[in-house]
Design an enzyme around this catalytic site. Structure first.
Site, PDB file in Angstrom:
ATOM      1  N   HIS A  47     -28.855  29.717 -31.220  1.00 54.62           N
ATOM      2  CA  HIS A  47     -30.125  29.173 -30.713  1.00 54.62           C
ATOM      3  C   HIS A  47     -29.832  27.903 -29.927  1.00 54.62           C
ATOM      4  O   HIS A  47     -29.415  26.898 -30.493  1.00 54.62           O
ATOM      5  CB  HIS A  47     -31.029  28.883 -31.921  1.00 54.62           C
ATOM      6  CG  HIS A  47     -32.394  28.386 -31.568  1.00 54.62           C
ATOM      7  ND1 HIS A  47     -33.338  28.087 -32.532  1.00 54.62           N
ATOM      8  CD2 HIS A  47     -33.002  28.124 -30.368  1.00 54.62           C
ATOM      9  CE1 HIS A  47     -34.454  27.669 -31.946  1.00 54.62           C
ATOM     10  NE2 HIS A  47     -34.271  27.677 -30.635  1.00 54.62           N
ATOM     11  N   ARG A  53     -29.630  20.106 -30.519  1.00 51.03           N
ATOM     12  CA  ARG A  53     -29.225  19.457 -31.772  1.00 51.03           C
ATOM     13  C   ARG A  53     -28.035  20.152 -32.415  1.00 51.03           C
ATOM     14  O   ARG A  53     -27.325  19.552 -33.200  1.00 51.03           O
ATOM     15  CB  ARG A  53     -30.390  19.382 -32.750  1.00 51.03           C
ATOM     16  CG  ARG A  53     -30.799  20.719 -33.315  1.00 51.03           C
ATOM     17  CD  ARG A  53     -31.845  20.564 -34.383  1.00 51.03           C
ATOM     18  NE  ARG A  53     -33.131  20.177 -33.813  1.00 51.03           N
ATOM     19  CZ  ARG A  53     -34.298  20.385 -34.432  1.00 51.03           C
ATOM     20  NH1 ARG A  53     -34.312  20.930 -35.628  1.00 51.03           N
ATOM     21  NH2 ARG A  53     -35.432  20.038 -33.872  1.00 51.03           N
ATOM     22  N   THR A 105     -36.955  26.722 -37.345  1.00 51.12           N
ATOM     23  CA  THR A 105     -38.076  27.465 -36.763  1.00 51.12           C
ATOM     24  C   THR A 105     -39.084  27.786 -37.861  1.00 51.12           C
ATOM     25  O   THR A 105     -38.815  28.607 -38.731  1.00 51.12           O
ATOM     26  CB  THR A 105     -37.555  28.758 -36.101  1.00 51.12           C
ATOM     27  OG1 THR A 105     -36.408  28.425 -35.323  1.00 51.12           O
ATOM     28  CG2 THR A 105     -38.607  29.385 -35.235  1.00 51.12           C
TER      29      THR A 105
HETATM   30  N1  PXP Z   1     -33.859  34.574 -36.880  1.00 51.82           N
HETATM   31  C1  PXP Z   1     -34.439  33.627 -36.111  1.00 51.82           C
HETATM   32  C2  PXP Z   1     -35.332  34.067 -34.999  1.00 51.82           C
HETATM   33  C3  PXP Z   1     -34.179  32.256 -36.330  1.00 51.82           C
HETATM   34  O1  PXP Z   1     -34.776  31.331 -35.554  1.00 51.82           O
HETATM   35  C4  PXP Z   1     -33.293  31.892 -37.344  1.00 51.82           C
HETATM   36  C5  PXP Z   1     -32.966  30.442 -37.567  1.00 51.82           C
HETATM   37  O2  PXP Z   1     -32.356  29.919 -36.452  1.00 51.82           O
HETATM   38  C6  PXP Z   1     -32.688  32.909 -38.106  1.00 51.82           C
HETATM   39  C7  PXP Z   1     -33.008  34.240 -37.872  1.00 51.82           C
HETATM   40  C8  PXP Z   1     -31.698  32.603 -39.176  1.00 51.82           C
HETATM   41  O3  PXP Z   1     -32.283  31.874 -40.195  1.00 51.82           O
HETATM   42  P1  PXP Z   1     -31.357  31.222 -41.312  1.00 51.82           P
HETATM   43  O4  PXP Z   1     -30.458  30.256 -40.622  1.00 51.82           O
HETATM   44  O5  PXP Z   1     -32.334  30.601 -42.237  1.00 51.82           O
HETATM   45  O6  PXP Z   1     -30.597  32.364 -41.939  1.00 51.82           O
END
Ligand code: PXP
Length: 250
Positions: A47, A53, A105
């Site tokens: 992302h 960041r 997010t």
């Molecule tokens: N899917 C999306 C669209 C996300 O924004 C994120 C977090 O960046 C994730 C999956 C993964 O989440 P986590 O890091 O909590 O496993």
């Protein structure tokens, strides 16, 4: 890969978070991505946030160069990010909401409220050959809107389900899980490919992995945390094993 198999996308953002804590080049998210690839990840997710960041523009350049599995490029629906995506043409683009002040997010994208703008926003990405996914809550209104704007994929936000599980609020957790299950089936019935992610851990991944309509899970923070204790390769392998076992059992 047969139809019942479930892809694992490993999100490497938080390797960059640790690197950026010291401002140098170590640890390198690309090295983590290559290790995850070897350990059984079917894709890598990163992302690029507006405030940079964690992942930076240079990381995206390097990932595009180094990966042999597909890159899922997560981005907000801004002109700046659209230009970057069109320059790289990654395999997949996932449109997420983004607020400067949030730690992660927090919710899904309000597609229904911005249908026209988002339809125009994703069209050039689709024309460039990117598989466009929209990160949304398990809400029929948002799914219908994602379908109408021409998205090929929706990713359902599993954050609330995972939080309730961690807090021991099992009634709320089960209600969330039911909504995720119903909305996976509904989205699939419209012809959308269904993904899910956010907050998934070894403890709560299996019920979601068992939904037959879900084709991909994107998991980051927990795996990078777990890598501290057991190493990234075993951490990814264990997630893969749990996902496959859940799938087998249906
Ligand atoms: N899917 C999306 C669209 C996300 O924004 C994120 C977090 O960046 C994730 C999956 C993964 O989440 P986590 O890091 O909590 O496993």
């Amino acid at each position: 890969m047969t139809d019942h198999q479930l892809r694992l996308g490993v999100n490497i953002d938080h390797v960059a978070t640790v690197r950026n804590a010291r401002g140098g080049a170590y640890p390198d998210p690309v090295r983590a991505a290559k290790l995850a690839e070897e350990a059984g990840a079917d894709g890598i997710t990163a992302h690029l946030r507006e405030d940079r960041r964690h992942i930076t523009d240079t990381d995206i350049d390097a990932l595009m160069e180094a990966l042999t599995v597909p890159l899922n490029f997560e981005m907000a629906a801004t002109d700046e990010m659209q230009k970057i995506a069109l320059r790289h043409k990654p395999h997949a683009v996932c449109i997420v909401p983004e607020k400067r002040e949030e730690r992660t997010t927090e919710g899904g994208l309000e597609v229904a409220r911005e249908e026209n703008r988002l339809a125009h926003f994703i069209a050039p990405l689709r024309d460039a050959g990117c598989r466009v996914s929209i990160f949304i809550a398990a809400d029929r209104k948002q799914i219908d809107a994602a379908h109408r704007i021409g998205a090929e994929v929706i990713e359902l936000h599993t954050g609330a389900y995972c939080d309730y599980h961690a807090e021991g609020r099992f009634g709320d957790r089960d209600r969330e899980l039911e909504a995720l299950r119903d909305m996976s089936a509904y989205a699939h019935s419209l012809g959308l490919e269904v993904h899910a992610g956010h907050g998934l851990t070894y403890d709560c991944v299996q019920p979601v992995a068992a939904f037959p309509e879900v084709r991909e899970l994107n998991i980051g923070h927990f795996l990078i945390g777990e890598a501290i204790f057991r190493g990234l390769t075993p951490a990814v392998q264990e997630m893969r094993r749990l996902m496959d076992a859940a799938r087998e059992q249906g």
